[in-house]
Design an enzyme around this catalytic site. Structure first.
Site, mmCIF file in Angstrom:
data_model
loop_
_atom_site.group_PDB
_atom_site.id
_atom_site.type_symbol
_atom_site.label_atom_id
_atom_site.label_comp_id
_atom_site.label_asym_id
_atom_site.label_seq_id
_atom_site.Cartn_x
_atom_site.Cartn_y
_atom_site.Cartn_z
ATOM 1 N N SER A 197 0.837 -1.198 0.000
ATOM 2 C CA SER A 197 0.000 0.000 0.000
ATOM 3 C C SER A 197 0.873 1.250 0.000
ATOM 4 O O SER A 197 1.871 1.320 0.714
ATOM 5 C CB SER A 197 -0.917 0.005 1.225
ATOM 6 O OG SER A 197 -1.824 -1.068 1.162
ATOM 7 N N GLU A 198 0.464 2.210 -0.787
ATOM 8 C CA GLU A 198 1.218 3.447 -0.944
ATOM 9 C C GLU A 198 1.537 4.076 0.411
ATOM 10 O O GLU A 198 0.692 4.166 1.299
ATOM 11 C CB GLU A 198 0.394 4.438 -1.760
ATOM 12 C CG GLU A 198 1.070 5.795 -1.948
ATOM 13 C CD GLU A 198 0.195 6.759 -2.719
ATOM 14 O OE1 GLU A 198 0.723 7.528 -3.521
ATOM 15 O OE2 GLU A 198 -1.040 6.717 -2.526
ATOM 16 N N CYS A 199 2.790 4.522 0.559
ATOM 17 C CA CYS A 199 3.227 5.266 1.739
ATOM 18 C C CYS A 199 4.171 6.347 1.240
ATOM 19 O O CYS A 199 5.372 6.115 1.129
ATOM 20 C CB CYS A 199 3.906 4.353 2.751
ATOM 21 S SG CYS A 199 4.566 5.227 4.195
ATOM 22 N N CYS A 209 8.016 4.489 9.939
ATOM 23 C CA CYS A 209 7.434 3.205 9.563
ATOM 24 C C CYS A 209 8.518 2.344 8.929
ATOM 25 O O CYS A 209 9.682 2.733 8.865
ATOM 26 C CB CYS A 209 6.268 3.421 8.600
ATOM 27 S SG CYS A 209 6.771 4.186 7.031
ATOM 28 N N ARG A 265 -2.998 3.289 5.431
ATOM 29 C CA ARG A 265 -3.954 2.187 5.638
ATOM 30 C C ARG A 265 -5.364 2.594 5.248
ATOM 31 O O ARG A 265 -6.346 2.194 5.871
ATOM 32 C CB ARG A 265 -3.896 1.665 7.084
ATOM 33 C CG ARG A 265 -2.551 1.029 7.451
ATOM 34 C CD ARG A 265 -2.652 0.132 8.675
ATOM 35 N NE ARG A 265 -3.080 0.849 9.860
ATOM 36 C CZ ARG A 265 -2.262 1.538 10.665
ATOM 37 N NH1 ARG A 265 -0.971 1.581 10.399
ATOM 38 N NH2 ARG A 265 -2.736 2.158 11.725
ATOM 39 N N ASP A 296 -7.594 -0.129 10.198
ATOM 40 C CA ASP A 296 -7.105 -0.459 8.857
ATOM 41 C C ASP A 296 -8.298 -0.456 7.909
ATOM 42 O O ASP A 296 -9.207 -1.285 8.038
ATOM 43 C CB ASP A 296 -6.421 -1.828 8.858
ATOM 44 C CG ASP A 296 -5.660 -2.122 7.584
ATOM 45 O OD1 ASP A 296 -5.962 -1.496 6.542
ATOM 46 O OD2 ASP A 296 -4.762 -2.980 7.609
ATOM 47 N N ARG A 314 -8.052 -0.558 4.447
ATOM 48 C CA ARG A 314 -7.681 -0.960 3.091
ATOM 49 C C ARG A 314 -8.635 -2.002 2.515
ATOM 50 O O ARG A 314 -9.182 -2.822 3.234
ATOM 51 C CB ARG A 314 -6.244 -1.505 3.089
ATOM 52 C CG ARG A 314 -5.210 -0.426 3.302
ATOM 53 C CD ARG A 314 -3.818 -0.989 3.425
ATOM 54 N NE ARG A 314 -3.656 -1.736 4.672
ATOM 55 C CZ ARG A 314 -2.506 -2.274 5.066
ATOM 56 N NH1 ARG A 314 -1.428 -2.176 4.287
ATOM 57 N NH2 ARG A 314 -2.420 -2.914 6.225
ATOM 58 N N LYS A 333 -3.789 -9.778 5.746
ATOM 59 C CA LYS A 333 -3.656 -9.633 4.298
ATOM 60 C C LYS A 333 -3.746 -11.003 3.623
ATOM 61 O O LYS A 333 -4.414 -11.161 2.585
ATOM 62 C CB LYS A 333 -2.336 -8.944 3.954
ATOM 63 C CG LYS A 333 -2.166 -8.581 2.498
ATOM 64 C CD LYS A 333 -0.809 -7.923 2.245
ATOM 65 C CE LYS A 333 -0.686 -6.573 2.916
ATOM 66 N NZ LYS A 333 0.599 -5.900 2.577
#
Length: 205
Positions: free
Chosen positions: A52-54, A65, A94, A126, A128, A154
């Site tokens: 996931s994009e960060c 992180c 998230r 979360d 997502r 996940k």
């Protein structure tokens, strides 16, 4: 279909030259990409990561992180194997978005952990949605993954939507003095399998 394929191109990186596949999530307008290497449609389990994009970790080198380190380690592992796939999902923080993530960081600066901060802002821990992974993997002909993740939720989410996870491959990297509480919270409140390196911090979280 919630996600449609748009285009593909070569993407040279320091690790390998990947093929970059672009997808559009029609409901939200978000744009996602998949990086693939080698023949991933031969039916054998594919080494892969759902990332996931960060922005802060992936592009701005944040040590709050472990996201940037995990992204780099996953691409390096795929390059070493000569075959694999990385799904890069535009689900910042998230799923709460970049500006809300900064608000959550502000709360963390005041003593909240990452889960408490999200909840104080009115979000789930979360948010997502992994449902978008299925059409992307189907487009690439991928039937089974050796999934690089520390997150059993996940694995369960992908399995429930019909994706075979043949193996969970741990991805322990990016530990530093600035993210000890963050990693401990992921282990104690989000069930992440962080290994033994931070068991003391996990016990205190």
């Amino acid at each position: 279909m919630p996600v449609v394929f748009v285009a593909a191109s070569k993407l040279p990186t320091p690790f390998a030259t990947f093929t970059m596949h672009g997808f559009l999530e029609k409901a939200s307008g978000r744009e996602h990409v998949v990086l693939s290497l080698g023949d991933v449609a031969d039916g054998a389990p594919v080494l892969g990561r759902v990332h996931s994009e960060c922005l802060t970790g992936d592009a701005l080198f944040s040590q709050r992180c472990d996201c940037g380190s995990q992204l780099e380690a996953a691409l390096q592992a795929i390059a070493r194997e000569g075959r694999g796939v990385l799904l890069y999902l535009r689900q910042e923080g998230r799923g709460i978005g970049l500006l809300n993530k900064i608000r959550a960081y502000e709360l963390q600066d005041g003593g909240a952990d990452t889960v408490e901060a999200n909840e104080r802002l009115g979000f789930a821990a979360d948010q997502r949605d992994y449902g978008i992974c299925l059409p992307m993997l189907e487009h690439l002909g991928i039937q089974s993954l050796r999934l690089m993740t520390n997150n059993p939720r996940k694995v369960n989410a992908l399995t429930e939507m019909g994706i075979t996870v043949a193996e969970r491959v741990p991805l322990h990297t990016g530990h530093n003095p600035h993210n000890k509480l963050y990693l401990a919270t992921k282990a104690s409140k989000l069930d992440h399998m962080m290994g033994n390196e931070h068991q003391g911090e996990v016990d205190r979280a």
